[in-house]
Design a protein around this motif. Sequence first.
Motif, PDB file in Angstrom:
ATOM      1  N   SER A 169       0.840  -1.191   0.000  1.00  0.00           N
ATOM      2  CA  SER A 169       0.000   0.000   0.000  1.00  0.00           C
ATOM      3  C   SER A 169       0.877   1.244   0.000  1.00  0.00           C
ATOM      4  CB  SER A 169      -0.891   0.012   1.240  1.00  0.00           C
ATOM      5  OG  SER A 169      -0.102   0.229   2.408  1.00  0.00           O
ATOM      6  N   ASP A 188       1.063   3.601   2.159  1.00  0.00           N
ATOM      7  CA  ASP A 188       1.640   3.777   3.493  1.00  0.00           C
ATOM      8  C   ASP A 188       2.787   2.792   3.732  1.00  0.00           C
ATOM      9  OD1 ASP A 188      -0.044   5.855   4.131  1.00  0.00           O
ATOM     10  OD2 ASP A 188      -1.474   4.606   5.232  1.00  0.00           O
ATOM     11  N   GLU A 189       2.619   1.560   3.265  1.00  0.00           N
ATOM     12  CA  GLU A 189       3.684   0.565   3.420  1.00  0.00           C
ATOM     13  C   GLU A 189       4.918   0.955   2.611  1.00  0.00           C
ATOM     14  OE1 GLU A 189       1.099  -3.527   4.204  1.00  0.00           O
ATOM     15  OE2 GLU A 189       1.434  -2.809   2.142  1.00  0.00           O
ATOM     16  N   LYS A 205       5.849   3.986   1.912  1.00  0.00           N
ATOM     17  CA  LYS A 205       6.479   5.099   2.629  1.00  0.00           C
ATOM     18  C   LYS A 205       7.336   4.581   3.777  1.00  0.00           C
ATOM     19  CE  LYS A 205       5.364   9.482   4.925  1.00  0.00           C
ATOM     20  NZ  LYS A 205       4.253  10.395   5.333  1.00  0.00           N
ATOM     21  N   VAL A 206       6.830   3.606   4.511  1.00  0.00           N
ATOM     22  CA  VAL A 206       7.582   3.030   5.622  1.00  0.00           C
ATOM     23  C   VAL A 206       8.839   2.333   5.118  1.00  0.00           C
ATOM     24  CG1 VAL A 206       7.559   1.257   7.422  1.00  0.00           C
ATOM     25  CG2 VAL A 206       5.605   2.797   7.158  1.00  0.00           C
TER      26      VAL A 206
END
Length: 238
Positions: free
Chosen positions: A184, A186-187, A189-190
């Motif tokens: 995703s 967000d994933e 970005k992490v």
Amino acid sequence: MKSATLNTPDKFDTSRASEYGTQSRIALAGYDACHDLAACMLAATLGNAGAAKILVVGAGGTAQEIIAMARLEPHWRFTAVDPSAPMLAAATQQLEAHQLLDRTDIVHGDVEGLVAAQSYDAATLIGVLHHVPGDDAKHQLLRSIHAHLKPGAPLIVAGNRHAYASQPLLLQAWGQRWRQQGASPDEVKVKLGKILQGADPPHSEAAVQKLLHDAGFGDTTQFFSSLFWGAWLTYKTA
């Protein structure tokens, strides 16, 4: 761990070891091809070496370089060195599954811990150098490998080059690679945040060459490239 080793073993704990094979094949497009070609390059270089002895530095995780070399050269033997016990355990499982434990000496530790008189016909350092913090520690690791190689012996070096933030397009493409595999936003970005904070790659191919020259190795032949990743063959010259 000593300064000439692969970075702190705590970085490669049980959690990371368990996912290493999957995550590495996403992070490096062409993971298996790189290891297969590394085996081909050493076989082409050593020729009819018979029972060659190969030092595999940072063998933990998949042990893919050993698997690829053993498939190509049935008479080669290997010494697998890694300071991370969980990563070495994962590699041992792979070697057992491929019936290669009888051809592999497994060493939990670093290159400096090897018997001083032990020498090898070739060595590999794949996916390691960008985890070693600072040029001094990188140089010391390469010098430790150099000390265990026979005169003129080949060395395969493969890993990330370029400061990640200096190549924004490659970094964005790397993020798209993760998204392509189902991560995703967000994933992604992490993952990119961890990448930016968690490694110290040489800042260019010229920097890789300088490290090798300073450690007593010759010019390189590049045989693989994938985004930040490069793979080279060089020789012990001094």
